[in-house]
Design a protein around this motif. Structure first.
Motif, PDB file in Angstrom:
ATOM      1  N   SER A 258      23.152 -97.702 -42.116  1.00 21.51           N
ATOM      2  CA  SER A 258      23.760 -96.906 -41.431  1.00 21.51           C
ATOM      3  C   SER A 258      23.787 -97.803 -40.209  1.00 21.51           C
ATOM      4  O   SER A 258      22.686 -98.300 -39.635  1.00 21.51           O
ATOM      5  CB  SER A 258      22.874 -95.469 -40.992  1.00 21.51           C
ATOM      6  OG  SER A 258      22.987 -94.817 -40.614  1.00 21.51           O
ATOM      7  N   LYS A 282      26.981 -96.832 -43.659  1.00 16.63           N
ATOM      8  CA  LYS A 282      27.339 -95.192 -43.039  1.00 16.63           C
ATOM      9  C   LYS A 282      27.512 -95.920 -41.965  1.00 16.63           C
ATOM     10  O   LYS A 282      26.581 -96.129 -41.015  1.00 16.63           O
ATOM     11  CB  LYS A 282      26.066 -94.449 -43.590  1.00 16.63           C
ATOM     12  CG  LYS A 282      26.484 -93.829 -43.526  1.00 16.63           C
ATOM     13  CD  LYS A 282      24.976 -92.354 -43.722  1.00 16.63           C
ATOM     14  CE  LYS A 282      24.134 -92.075 -42.563  1.00 16.63           C
ATOM     15  NZ  LYS A 282      24.286 -92.278 -41.583  1.00 16.63           N
ATOM     16  N   ASP A 313      29.730 -90.173 -41.521  1.00 20.18           N
ATOM     17  CA  ASP A 313      28.462 -88.981 -41.770  1.00 20.18           C
ATOM     18  C   ASP A 313      28.839 -87.589 -40.565  1.00 20.18           C
ATOM     19  O   ASP A 313      28.687 -87.877 -39.987  1.00 20.18           O
ATOM     20  CB  ASP A 313      27.449 -89.854 -41.236  1.00 20.18           C
ATOM     21  CG  ASP A 313      25.729 -89.225 -41.874  1.00 20.18           C
ATOM     22  OD1 ASP A 313      26.289 -88.025 -42.357  1.00 20.18           O
ATOM     23  OD2 ASP A 313      24.904 -89.496 -41.295  1.00 20.18           O
ATOM     24  N   THR A 342      29.390 -86.793 -45.581  1.00 17.13           N
ATOM     25  CA  THR A 342      28.917 -86.415 -45.255  1.00 17.13           C
ATOM     26  C   THR A 342      29.527 -84.346 -44.923  1.00 17.13           C
ATOM     27  O   THR A 342      30.256 -84.723 -44.132  1.00 17.13           O
ATOM     28  CB  THR A 342      27.003 -86.339 -44.011  1.00 17.13           C
ATOM     29  OG1 THR A 342      28.067 -86.818 -43.588  1.00 17.13           O
ATOM     30  CG2 THR A 342      26.775 -87.368 -45.661  1.00 17.13           C
TER      31      THR A 342
END
Ligand code: 5BU
Length: 485
Positions: A258, A282, A313, A342
């Motif tokens: 991330s 991400k 995300d 997401t």
């Protein structure tokens, strides 16, 4: 002091006297009615018996044990373990039974170092499942569990079940021995002894719901957790799920980085240096101060060169009409560069229809997928079991687009073709000041059922991010290999 044998006999009679040991027809946790029932919880009302029992347990244990810690299985064995800890001056550990909804989600209370030897104390063993749960959590925290000492072995398969998982167990007395002592003392008649014998012969408990995964974990009958990624790709309905499963298998990594940085330079730098170790990168494009279409072009190039997927995300949560524009229009034009996004299922079916409709407008129709966020890692999140259940119902109509689920529990995702993505991962359990909660790589893989683990600050804020990424990758992959059969 009388010999151990005599002390055990006196204890059995005392336990019968205080009703810790009863005869009748009792419904058991494992679903078989029993003519005998142990309720050692009552000893807390009889301090003299409690002391007698704890001292006897320790004298029985001490000649043949080496340990730095004692851990009682919650709850009945806790007072026994406490007295042993004080008597023998051995520090105690407490395993929490409940893991959700509190501060740091620490499973084991007490101070310890990885590799410390620990023994487990339990009152009564039937199938061995409670001991295995405690054993699993202690092992997952890096403790070396040398053996388990129990007061009573009901002789219903516990010893055998535990041995299957390499857990050594010794008992102060068995149910047969208890019956002999009570019969000899005239406290039970021969028909009761016979009833117990018959019952033992017909009620062996086999633990089918546990499989050996090195560090033990309960995986019930969830096939997803024991299949390898390539086998699962064959059952994937979403092309991106299949691609990710193959990619992880080939690259031997299930680490998602991330990269929550606020400048293009930092993110591209992380993508280049850590690209070889990850299956997915991400980002949150809305926190990047100098975001530009050139940035996404460069990021896509790096992802192609290093074979990882890009996830935005974005956590879409609006009606389908708006979500479709948030996905494909505006400054970020997410659908043009992000392999995965997401999505919150809260608006219902329409949000997935909306997002899918936006892909149709992209030239060359690239393969795209999404992860449904059904449960968050943050403390106090509102994702109730009912919400999760309802959210999962959205999958079947959108199997081509839903590549996986973001959640925190091994039982949520059962379809082998769906991928479980789990954020909230650091080398040791804990949390941040704003509600984030962390679990260790082994815990998320073996107990929480993750397929892909998301690590942000654990890597980006490490002294040496490359070294950290390698460690996360290796520990996550080792845990995955232990899980599959
Ligand atoms: P961390 O630095 O490892 O705490 O970063 C976690 C990342 O995962 C961060 O980008 C969050 O937005 C993301 N995340 C999360 O932490 N928890 C969740 O439940 C979801 C996403 Br969904």
């Amino acid at each position: 002091m009388p010999a151990l044998e005599e002390r055990i006999k006196s204890l059995v009679i005392k336990l019968h006297e205080i009703d810790a040991l009863k005869f009748g027809d009792y419904k058991m946790k494992v679903g078989i009615n029993s003519p005998v029932y142990f309720d050692l919880r009552v000893i807390v009302s009889h301090p003299a018996v409690m002391r007698m029992l704890a001292e006897l347990m320790w004298d029985f244990t001490k000649s043949d044990v080496e340990c730095q810690h004692i851990c009682g299985v919650p709850y009945t064995a806790l007072p026994i373990a406490s007295i042993i800890s004080v008597t023998a001056n051995i520090p105690m550990l407490i395993r929490r039974k409940e893991t959700k909804d509190y501060g740091t989600r620490k499973l084991i209370e007490g101070k310890f170092n990885k590799g410390d030897k620990c023994i487990i104390i339990e009152d009564v063993v039937t199938s061995g499942s409670s001991i295995l749960e405690t054993y699993r959590d202690l092992c997952n925290e890096g403790l070396d569990v040398t053996e388990t000492i129990v007061v009573v072995d009901r002789e219903q398969g516990g010893l055998h079940n535990l041995a299957k998982y390499g857990v050594k167990m010794r008992s102060l007395c068995t149910l047969s021995k208890i019956m002999d002592v009570l019969c000899e003392a005239g406290r039970v008649d021969s028909s009761t002894v016979q009833r117990v014998k018959d019952y033992l012969a017909s009620s062996q408990v086999n633990l089918k719901n546990y499989i050996d995964v090195g560090v033990k974990t309960e995986v019930s009958s969830n096939r997803r957790l024991t299949m390898n990624f390539v086998q699962r790709a064959a059952e994937a309905k979403s092309p991106l799920s299949s691609r990710l499963l193959h990619l992880m298998s080939k690259k031997r990594t299930n680490l998602c980085l991330s990269a929550d940085e606020t400048t293009v330079k930092e993110i591209l730098n992380l993508a280049t240096t850590l690209g070889p170790y990850i299956c997915m990168l991400k980002i949150h494009s809305d926190i990047i101060e100098d975001f530009s279409p050139e940035f996404t072009e460069k990021l896509v190039d790096i992802s192609n060169n290093n074979d990882f997927l890009i996830m935005e995300d974005r956590k879409f949560a609006d009606i389908g009409h708006i979500a479709s524009m948030q996905y494909s229009r505006g400054y970020h034009r997410i659908s043009s560069w992000a392999d995965l996004v997401t999505v919150h299922p809260i608006p219902g079916d329409g949000i997935l229809d909306g997002l899918k409709s936006a892909i149709l407008d992209i030239p060359n129709k690239p393969i795209r997928g999404c992860f449904l966020v059904v449960e968050m890692s943050s403390k106090g999140n509102l994702c109730s079991p009912e919400y999760i259940k309802g959210a999962l119902k959205l999958v079947s109509a959108h199997e081509d687009f839903v590549s996986g689920i973001v959640c925190q529990s091994s039982t949520t995702v059962t379809l082998p073709g769906l991928i479980q993505l789990t954020p909230g991962v650091q080398l040791v359990a804990g949390g941040d000041k704003l509600g984030q909660q962390y679990n260790s790589p082994e815990h998320v893989m073996l107990s929480l059922g993750a397929d892909v683990a998301v690590v942000g600050r654990g890597i980006t804020k490490a002294k040496d991010p490359t070294q950290a990424a390698v460690e996360y990758r290796d520990r996550l992959w080792a845990a995955y290999e232990k899980r599959i059969i």
